[in-house]
Design a protein around this motif. Structure first.
Motif, PDB file in Angstrom:
ATOM      1  N   ARG A 551       1.030  -1.251   0.059  1.00 59.65           N
ATOM      2  CA  ARG A 551      -0.155  -0.028  -0.079  1.00 59.65           C
ATOM      3  C   ARG A 551       0.996   1.288   0.066  1.00 59.65           C
ATOM      4  O   ARG A 551       2.140   1.125   0.208  1.00 59.65           O
ATOM      5  N   SER A 553       2.310   4.442   1.789  1.00 54.98           N
ATOM      6  CA  SER A 553       2.856   4.667   3.067  1.00 54.98           C
ATOM      7  C   SER A 553       3.903   5.603   3.368  1.00 54.98           C
ATOM      8  O   SER A 553       4.736   5.689   2.510  1.00 54.98           O
ATOM      9  N   SER A 598      -5.976   5.672  -2.647  1.00 54.35           N
ATOM     10  CA  SER A 598      -5.912   5.549  -1.394  1.00 54.35           C
ATOM     11  C   SER A 598      -5.745   6.931  -0.850  1.00 54.35           C
ATOM     12  O   SER A 598      -5.748   7.974  -1.543  1.00 54.35           O
ATOM     13  N   ASN A 741     -15.158   2.971   1.693  1.00 60.54           N
ATOM     14  CA  ASN A 741     -13.892   2.502   2.723  1.00 60.54           C
ATOM     15  C   ASN A 741     -13.833   3.554   3.878  1.00 60.54           C
ATOM     16  O   ASN A 741     -14.138   4.641   3.887  1.00 60.54           O
ATOM     17  N   TYR A 743     -11.049   4.695   6.709  1.00 61.78           N
ATOM     18  CA  TYR A 743      -9.492   4.783   6.855  1.00 61.78           C
ATOM     19  C   TYR A 743      -9.546   5.089   8.555  1.00 61.78           C
ATOM     20  O   TYR A 743     -10.159   6.085   9.216  1.00 61.78           O
ATOM     21  N   THR A 744      -8.684   4.046   9.116  1.00 63.01           N
ATOM     22  CA  THR A 744      -8.625   4.245  10.620  1.00 63.01           C
ATOM     23  C   THR A 744      -7.248   4.243  10.977  1.00 63.01           C
ATOM     24  O   THR A 744      -6.523   4.287  12.174  1.00 63.01           O
ATOM     25  N   ASP A 745      -6.108   3.959  10.066  1.00 62.42           N
ATOM     26  CA  ASP A 745      -4.642   3.889  10.596  1.00 62.42           C
ATOM     27  C   ASP A 745      -4.100   5.164  11.039  1.00 62.42           C
ATOM     28  O   ASP A 745      -4.427   6.355  10.464  1.00 62.42           O
TER      29      ASP A 745
END
Length: 804
Positions: A551, A553, A598, A741, A743-745
């Motif tokens: 992914r 990052s 993303s 989707n 997103y929680t990261d």
């Protein structure tokens, strides 16, 4: 020309046609001659500037001084277009360099290099002063600008640079008018620099409170803060001061104490000097007259201490026959206070000053108005890690209160005196081998798409030195990725800065290299071992490659532990993991282009404010207003951010939730009240945004970044301590209300501080607003400091060698 706003310091650089820098005398001629002082340009001759090339920082090897690599800033693709009606001539570029968020200037810059397709022309009156770069009217020329810096002259930190402006003229003459034009290029990536080794003073402070202070009386103790302060000598007004006035240097060199000597009333300055690496900056302080009756401890001596010839080992104590007698004189000790003397013996091995008899012996003081000789007897105990050599020692005698440890203060200063000397440690079989590490440099580079399928591969390096003490040692040369090294781990341990490769990609490789070859090295794969001879230093480089397969990052690399032993067998028994926090690279963005889409949020600031209802309406409830400001960048394709807002404090957030999810920092509004509201807003507008109530959606185009603010208001129905955090972000590649989707990261830091809310307006809660941005530093207060700043600027008006 020097300051833009109040925070950016620019380097002014003349671009010449050869390797000879313009002299200071030439600069003076230019500024004092017919040249008009540099000023803003009239609209008719303002150029257009675009920066389209790569902006990069990195380190390169310094063959002359390998311990100090060069730091390079590359600024490419600076496109300068002249107005249609006027030729222009480029004279210089300005760079803005920051250390973290603090402007760093660039007095350490070596000769910058400019490459360009612009023609170089000269002032016929001064052909030896360098050339101008000609941009004909209505045309565009491209410039590349590179600066190489000597890191031995830099302070430690994380450095970035940007092109911030240029100086130009409308005629190729040093006697014409010069104009400034400010613009801003993208910033380079960050590169960590260890920097110079000389000591550096940041502040003088009150020893008791730690608060900044620059006025003292004779005998008062000041707390000095800075970098590399240990193992230094003190100079007052350029004259070396007795070392007896210095005590307690911290092991990391960040602070030390200085007892103000017998100085005259007025201003003085202090400089620290390391015998190997030079002097610190000068720091000024004032001495004022004391109004208190002087209390004096003097003539401290220790009988025959230098005769001790020690063989240290675990628990070794000097025999009784080597007990030492301390004597000192004391006068004007006040009666009736139960005061005591505290005597402490210190040794000064490399890197630290430490007591060797616990917290010191305490004996009763004898009140006297005259001078009395006082005696104590000590038998110092030593720790077993002293090497065979001569060591400095210090005996400290201090007047304390009846409790035996609190300093007795006179006019804000301690009453203390010292004796100093050396003692010898002979060869011993009890010496324990060990290793010491020192970070040299780090780098993190993105190859921008060489991985399979076009995703990025990050190349990370950490360069460090290892010194062997006590005897020869062997460093394990195998490499393993683990965030939790142990004595059972084989080889050097590394991890990403998030302690894991999760979210970065499953494919990574790492290798440990040395800059030298030593007889005794073991090169067998899986059992690599590097020999480091006793009392020598060897340089190593950890290289790690991370492929962004999984992914997009943000990734960095850090050193987590080293394995070593006194033999070269594969099972290295000892784990070294002390003081490795700085052994890490900066983070860089690694993109996986195979991922359809993303997002990557980044936190900007947080705040929490209480309206203090008691100041508005008696009996009303407090209202807490919380704001979380953050940026979101879209990758792979354009995305839509769900603009609805919902609260949920559950440990697992359902994917089916509609909108941005928030909660309090206690996961619940229980005890706060049910009267809340929240809204997600953007600082910009996009024509594709959906503004329908309950179906809000914000568009972010691919590669773009957009800023958002989550605002939450909580009405306190009962007293509570509450904060707000962002739990999740819903997004999709279309604007339908059902964003698929979640997103929680990496949202752990997307939270405000907690503030007190009262339901009756009875107490006033402090405003705990906590923006992330650093605060600006104060401007120098003394004329001498301003003069130093001006001299530094004149030193910037230099040089630089280039041709096309």
């Amino acid at each position: 020309m020097i300051l833009i706003g109040a925070c950016a310091l620019f380097v002014f650089v003349f671009m010449t046609n050869d390797s000879q820098a313009i002299s200071q005398a030439d600069v003076t001629k230019i500024l004092k001659g017919n040249t008009t002082l540099i000023k803003s340009a009239p609209p008719a001759i303002v150029p257009q500037v675009r920066v389209l090339g790569e902006q990069k920082s990195y380190t390169t090897y310094n063959a002359t001084r390998p311990e100090f690599p060069f730091l390079n800033f590359d600024h490419k693709g600076i496109q300068i277009s002249a107005p249609k009606s006027r030729d222009i001539y480029v004279v210089s570029f300005w760079t803005n360099v920051v250390n973290g968020t603090t402007p760093a200037g660039a007095p350490w810059a070596e000769n910058p290099v400019v490459t360009t397709n612009a023609e170089g022309v000269y002032d016929p009156a001064h052909p030896d002063w360098g050339k101008f770069y000609f941009v004909p009217k209505g045309t565009m020329r491209t410039f590349n600008y590179t600066v190489k810096s000597d890191t031995s002259k830099m302070f430690a930190g994380v450095y970035k640079s940007r092109i911030a402006g240029l100086t130009f003229t409308d005629q190729a003459s040093f006697s014409g008018s010069w104009y400034s034009y400010s613009f801003s290029s993208p910033q380079t990536n960050a590169t960590t620099i260890i920097g110079e080794k000389s000591p550096y003073i940041t502040s003088f402070n009150d020893a008791a409170s730690g608060n900044p202070k620059d006025t003292f009386v004779v005998g008062e103790k000041m707390l000095i803060k800075g970098q590399r302060l240990n193992l230094t000598s003190v100079y007052i007004d350029g004259v070396k001061d007795p070392t007896a006035h210095v005590v307690f240097p911290s092991a990391d060199g960040s602070s030390m104490y200085y007892f103000v000597g017998n100085l005259s009333v007025g201003q003085h300055y202090l400089v620290l000097e390391n015998n190997t690496y030079g002097k610190s900056n000068a720091h000024y302080f004032q001495v004022t007259a004391s109004t208190a009756t002087p209390i004096v401890i003097s003539n401290v001596s220790v009988d025959n201490l230098a005769d001790g010839d020690l063989d240290p080992g675990p628990g070794i104590t000097w025999p009784t026959k080597l007990q030492k007698t301390i004597r000192w004189n004391a006068s004007n000790i006040p009666a009736g206070k139960g005061l005591k003397y505290k005597t402490t013996f210190y040794t000064m091995p490399p890197g630290a000053l430490r007591p060797v008899v616990g917290n010191g012996r305490v004996i009763l003081a004898t009140p006297t108005t005259g001078t009395t000789t006082v005696t104590d007897i000590i038998s110092p105990q030593f720790t077993p890690d002293l090497l065979a050599k001569n060591y400095d020692w210090k005996m400290r005698v201090q007047l304390v209160n009846a409790d035996g440890y609190t300093p007795y203060l006179v006019d804000g200063r301690e009453v203390v005196a010292y004796s100093t000397g050396t003692f010898k440690v002979k060869n011993s079989t009890n010496i324990i081998p060990t290793i010491v590490t020192r970070l040299v440099s780090t780098s993190a580079l993105n190859d921008n798409g060489s991985g399979t399928g076009g995703h990025d591969v990050g190349s990370f390096s950490i360069v460090f030195d290892v010194t062997a003490s006590g005897q020869d040692v062997y460093l394990d040369g195998d490499v393993v990725a683990t965030a939790t090294p142990s004595t059972g781990t084989d080889g050097l341990a590394w991890a990403t800065t998030t302690n894991s490769t999760n979210g970065v990609g499953g494919s990574s490789s790492a290798i440990l290299n040395s800059s030298s070859v030593v007889v005794g090295d073991v090169n067998t794969p899986g059992a690599i071992s590097f020999k480091i001879a006793k009392d020598t230093t060897r340089r190593f480089t950890l290289r790690v490659a991370i492929d962004a397969e999984a992914r997009t990052s943000s990734a960095g690399v850090r050193l987590r532990g080293l394995k070593w032993d006194i033999d070269s067998g594969d099972n290295h028994a000892n784990l070294f993991n002390l003081n490795l926090d700085s052994f890490k690279t900066n983070n860089i963005l690694l993109q996986n282009v195979e991922t359809p889409a993303s997002i990557l949020p980044s936190l900007v600031s947080v705040s929490a404010e209480n309206n203090d209802a008691s100041q508005i309406l008696a009996g009303a409830n407090d209202m807490g207003t919380y704001r979380i400001v953050f940026d979101i960048t879209a990758f792979g394709s354009g995305v839509y951010i769900d603009g609805d807002v919902i609260k949920n404090g559950a440990s697992v957030i359902p994917v089916g939730h509609d909108g941005a999810i928030w909660g309090t920092t206690t996961n619940s509004t229980n005890g706060i009240g049910t009267s809340t509201w929240a809204v997600l807003e953007s600082s910009s507008v996009d024509s594709d945004d959906v503004t329908t109530a309950n179906s809000l959606s914000f568009k972010i185009d691919e590669g773009d970044t957009r800023r958002f603010t989550l605002t939450v208001a909580i009405n306190a129905s009962v007293d509570a301590l509450a904060g707000v955090r962002l739990r999740g972000i819903k997004w999709d590649t279309n604007s339908d209300d059902n964003h698929a989707n979640l997103y929680t990261d990496n949202l752990a830091n997307f939270k405000t501080n907690a503030i007190t809310l009262n339901n009756d307006g009875g107490r006033m809660a402090a405003n705990n607003s906590a923006p992330l941005a650093d605060r600006s530093k104060p401007i120098a207060k003394r004329p001498s400091q301003l003069a130093s700043a001006w001299q530094a600027f004149q030193n910037f008006l230099v040089r630089i060698a280039v041709g096309k």
